[in-house]
Design an enzyme around this catalytic site. Structure first.
Site, PDB file in Angstrom:
ATOM      1  N   TYR A  72       0.835  -1.210   0.000  1.00 16.19           N
ATOM      2  CA  TYR A  72       0.000   0.000   0.000  1.00 16.19           C
ATOM      3  C   TYR A  72       0.863   1.251   0.000  1.00 16.19           C
ATOM      4  O   TYR A  72       0.600   2.217  -0.717  1.00 16.19           O
ATOM      5  CB  TYR A  72      -0.933   0.008   1.218  1.00 16.19           C
ATOM      6  N   PHE A 124      -5.935  19.924 -24.710  1.00 17.86           N
ATOM      7  CA  PHE A 124      -6.682  18.700 -25.014  1.00 17.86           C
ATOM      8  C   PHE A 124      -8.054  18.775 -24.340  1.00 17.86           C
ATOM      9  O   PHE A 124      -8.252  19.540 -23.403  1.00 17.86           O
ATOM     10  CB  PHE A 124      -5.910  17.458 -24.547  1.00 17.86           C
ATOM     11  N   ASP A 125      -9.010  17.994 -24.798  1.00 18.17           N
ATOM     12  CA  ASP A 125     -10.389  18.167 -24.318  1.00 18.17           C
ATOM     13  C   ASP A 125     -10.541  17.958 -22.810  1.00 18.17           C
ATOM     14  O   ASP A 125     -11.296  18.673 -22.158  1.00 18.17           O
ATOM     15  CB  ASP A 125     -11.392  17.329 -25.114  1.00 18.17           C
ATOM     16  N   ASP A 214       1.768  19.655 -20.526  1.00 16.75           N
ATOM     17  CA  ASP A 214       0.935  18.465 -20.677  1.00 16.75           C
ATOM     18  C   ASP A 214       1.757  17.547 -21.580  1.00 16.75           C
ATOM     19  O   ASP A 214       1.879  17.785 -22.776  1.00 16.75           O
ATOM     20  CB  ASP A 214      -0.411  18.844 -21.307  1.00 16.75           C
ATOM     21  N   ALA A 216       1.842  14.211 -22.484  1.00 19.53           N
ATOM     22  CA  ALA A 216       1.421  12.876 -22.932  1.00 19.53           C
ATOM     23  C   ALA A 216       2.337  12.289 -24.014  1.00 19.53           C
ATOM     24  O   ALA A 216       2.648  11.109 -23.998  1.00 19.53           O
ATOM     25  CB  ALA A 216      -0.016  12.929 -23.425  1.00 19.53           C
ATOM     26  N   LYS A 257       0.258   7.015 -23.216  1.00 18.79           N
ATOM     27  CA  LYS A 257       0.807   7.306 -24.547  1.00 18.79           C
ATOM     28  C   LYS A 257       2.304   6.974 -24.540  1.00 18.79           C
ATOM     29  O   LYS A 257       2.683   5.838 -24.746  1.00 18.79           O
ATOM     30  CB  LYS A 257       0.578   8.784 -24.912  1.00 18.79           C
ATOM     31  N   HIS A 449     -18.569  14.414 -26.743  1.00 18.38           N
ATOM     32  CA  HIS A 449     -18.304  13.467 -27.837  1.00 18.38           C
ATOM     33  C   HIS A 449     -18.254  12.017 -27.369  1.00 18.38           C
ATOM     34  O   HIS A 449     -18.501  11.105 -28.139  1.00 18.38           O
ATOM     35  CB  HIS A 449     -17.028  13.842 -28.603  1.00 18.38           C
TER      36      HIS A 449
HETATM   37  N1  F0G Z   1      -3.445  15.383 -22.538  1.00 13.81           N
HETATM   38  C1  F0G Z   1      -3.349  15.015 -23.816  1.00 13.81           C
HETATM   39  C2  F0G Z   1      -2.513  15.806 -24.768  1.00 13.81           C
HETATM   40  C3  F0G Z   1      -4.040  13.885 -24.249  1.00 13.81           C
HETATM   41  O1  F0G Z   1      -3.957  13.529 -25.528  1.00 13.81           O
HETATM   42  C4  F0G Z   1      -4.819  13.152 -23.319  1.00 13.81           C
HETATM   43  C5  F0G Z   1      -5.558  11.981 -23.719  1.00 13.81           C
HETATM   44  C6  F0G Z   1      -4.856  13.584 -21.988  1.00 13.81           C
HETATM   45  C7  F0G Z   1      -4.152  14.712 -21.632  1.00 13.81           C
HETATM   46  C8  F0G Z   1      -5.657  12.861 -20.946  1.00 13.81           C
HETATM   47  O2  F0G Z   1      -5.051  11.691 -20.598  1.00 13.81           O
HETATM   48  O3  F0G Z   1      -6.630   9.886 -21.309  1.00 13.81           O
HETATM   49  O4  F0G Z   1      -4.817   9.444 -19.667  1.00 13.81           O
HETATM   50  O5  F0G Z   1      -6.749  10.792 -19.008  1.00 13.81           O
HETATM   51  N2  F0G Z   1      -5.733  11.675 -24.904  1.00 13.81           N
HETATM   52  C9  F0G Z   1      -6.344  10.491 -25.436  1.00 13.81           C
HETATM   53  C10 F0G Z   1      -6.475  10.635 -26.922  1.00 13.81           C
HETATM   54  C11 F0G Z   1      -7.566  10.053 -24.756  1.00 13.81           C
HETATM   55  O6  F0G Z   1      -7.147   9.776 -27.513  1.00 13.81           O
HETATM   56  O7  F0G Z   1      -5.906  11.549 -27.512  1.00 13.81           O
HETATM   57  P1  F0G Z   1      -5.866  10.386 -20.130  1.00 13.81           P
END
Ligand code: F0G
Length: 457
Positions: A72, A124-125, A214, A216, A257, A449
């Site tokens: 843990y 990102f969204d 960010d 990813a 990613k 979406h």
């Molecule tokens: N930031 C970026 C640039 C992303 O592309 C994503 C996720 C996230 C943050 C959020 O990360 O999914 O681990 O919570 N992108 C995926 C995509 C879902 O299909 O582009 P997450």
């Protein structure tokens, strides 16, 4: 004769996939309300919905999974992950989270307040969602050239420094940090140059603002810097990563990613105060500070994945596959965001479906057509994903309307890529017969979406 390029790995384990008939797909997609997120994965032949969590792990990663420490608190797996992150990014404080958006949630809970402005390149969204749900504003300062899909620029993900400066000077008191997304997913998986990262950092410091990455797809970003930016051709990816992160005070990471795990994420920073505050939120939302929603085995796999995917050969294999798809589409004159992105090809849907009105969502229509054609699942990164303006509640049509074909890492072969290219060509050849799009029957207030219900017009 020069030997052709080939993958820097071979395949040890496979997973069967199945084709379907057009009749089956017509039925399944109708049942899914023309929203491909609602399809069952087994109804998909080639899945390009996302490159997130869909990569194939290496034998070294699987081996590391077997020796995960599931304690843990204080698990060895956490410290392995932390060491890997320290070495690659230079950030001292590490807080695990179950995925990228959880890292956003934890950190933004500490930093973003109602009425704030968070400028950067394209958010990102989920990032935008975590800003807007706090009644703050995400200000996209990406260079204007990124909108023109046919313009070939090496670093189309860059921040427009003049736009950023305007926001910084106008809303100074209300800005908690500047955020740079590497690579810029929304603009087409486009990289940000080292020079731009340096300039953003310098400007932010003039205004006394921290910079958050960010991150990813930071390793893919580093690959493009090595290939495209003068002065970096002889540096290793790891050296480039270290320099990139000197221009940030912290990062949020979706490890699904560029760390090539199926689930995982983290916050890393050198700001002790951020870490201390985020720890509290992390415990509430994610779990104790040495696991934060992750299994020990996954933290082990993450540590290995980060190390492997900051090696040139792995990135070269991956990005050359995306470029191979681009080259096939060029043969058929299919318009996409140029040059090819790091993780995906973004088809410029309004340029393909010229007869479909923007109010009928061309990119979503193309997503539907590609699935019906060959069982290939892409993803709309366009007007539906853009959500409504939080103030006017109008649809936002000012950005691009893309069908994204995200390529999972180390998962499909170039034979699959050929199927994708030809399926798209077949849709492209009958584009003028597609005159109507889709209409929204039901939508969520935020991040619609994922769950939207559509009908075909
Ligand atoms: N930031 C970026 C640039 C992303 O592309 C994503 C996720 C996230 C943050 C959020 O990360 O999914 O681990 O919570 N992108 C995926 C995509 C879902 O299909 O582009 P997450």
């Amino acid at each position: 004769m020069e030997l052709p390029f080939a993958e820097s790995w071979k395949i040890k384990m496979i997973e069967p996939i199945r084709k379907s008939t057009r009749n089956e797909r017509e039925k399944w997609l109708k049942e899914a309300d023309y929203n491909v997120f609602k399809l069952k994965a087994e109804q998909v032949y080639i899945d390009l919905l996302t490159d997130s969590g869909t990569g194939a792990m290496s034998d070294r990663q699987w081996a590391a999974m077997m020796i995960g420490d599931e304690s843990y608190a204080g698990a060895t797996s956490f410290f392995k992950m932390k060491d890997a992150i320290n070495q690659i990014t230079g950030f001292e404080y590490v807080l695990p989270t179950h995925q990228g958006r959880a890292a956003e949630n934890v950190l933004f809970s500490c930093l973003v307040n109602e009425g704030d402005y968070v400028p950067g390149n394209s958010h990102f969204d989920t990032t935008k969602g975590h800003i807007e749900s706090r009644k703050a504003f995400a200000i996209d300062c990406t260079i204007d050239e990124a909108r023109n899909t046919q313009l070939e620029l090496p670093f189309k993900g860059n921040v427009d420094i003049a736009k950023l400066e305007k926001v910084l000077s106008e809303h100074n008191e209300k800005i908690p940090f500047v955020i740079v997304t590497i690579t810029n997913n929304t603009a087409g998986g486009q990289p940000v140059s080292m020079q731009n990262l340096r300039e953003v950092h310098k400007l932010a410091k003039q205004y006394n603002k921290p910079v958050l990455f960010d991150s990813a797809r930071f390793a893919e970003n580093a690959y493009f810097i090595k290939i495209r930016e003068k002065g970096y051709e002889n540096k290793t990816i790891k050296e480039i990563c270290r320099e990139m992160f000197t221009y940030a005070d912290g990062m949020t990471m979706s490890a699904k990613k560029d760390a090539i795990v199926n689930m995982g994420g983290f916050i890393a920073t050198n700001i002790e105060d951020w870490y201390e505050r985020a720890k509290v939120k992390g415990i509430v939302f994610e779990g104790y500070i040495t696991y934060g929603g992750m299994n020990g085995r996954d933290m082990n796999a993450l540590a290995v994945g980060l190390d492997e995917n900051t090696e040139f050969e792995n990135l070269e294999t991956r990005i050359k596959q995306v470029e191979y798809l681009a080259a096939r589409l060029d043969e058929f004159d299919i318009p996409y965001q140029r040059p090819a992105g790091g993780h995906a090809i973004f088809i410029d849907a309004p340029k393909v479906l010229t007869q479909v009105a923007k109010e009928e969502f061309p990119a979503q229509t193309l997503t539907v057509e590609l699935y019906l054609e060959a069982g290939i699942r892409g993803c709309e990164i366009g007007y539906i994903l853009a959500d409504r303006d939080p103030v006017t509640r109008e649809n936002r049509f000012e950005g691009n309307d893309f069908l994204r074909l995200a390529i999972p890492r180390r998962t499909y072969t170039n034979n699959h890529i050929d199927v994708i290219a030809v399926a798209l060509k077949n849709v492209f050849d009958r584009r003028n017969s597609i005159t109507r799009g889709v209409a929204i029957e039901w939508e969520a207030e935020l991040m619609r979406h994922f769950t939207v219900k559509l009908k075909r017009l």
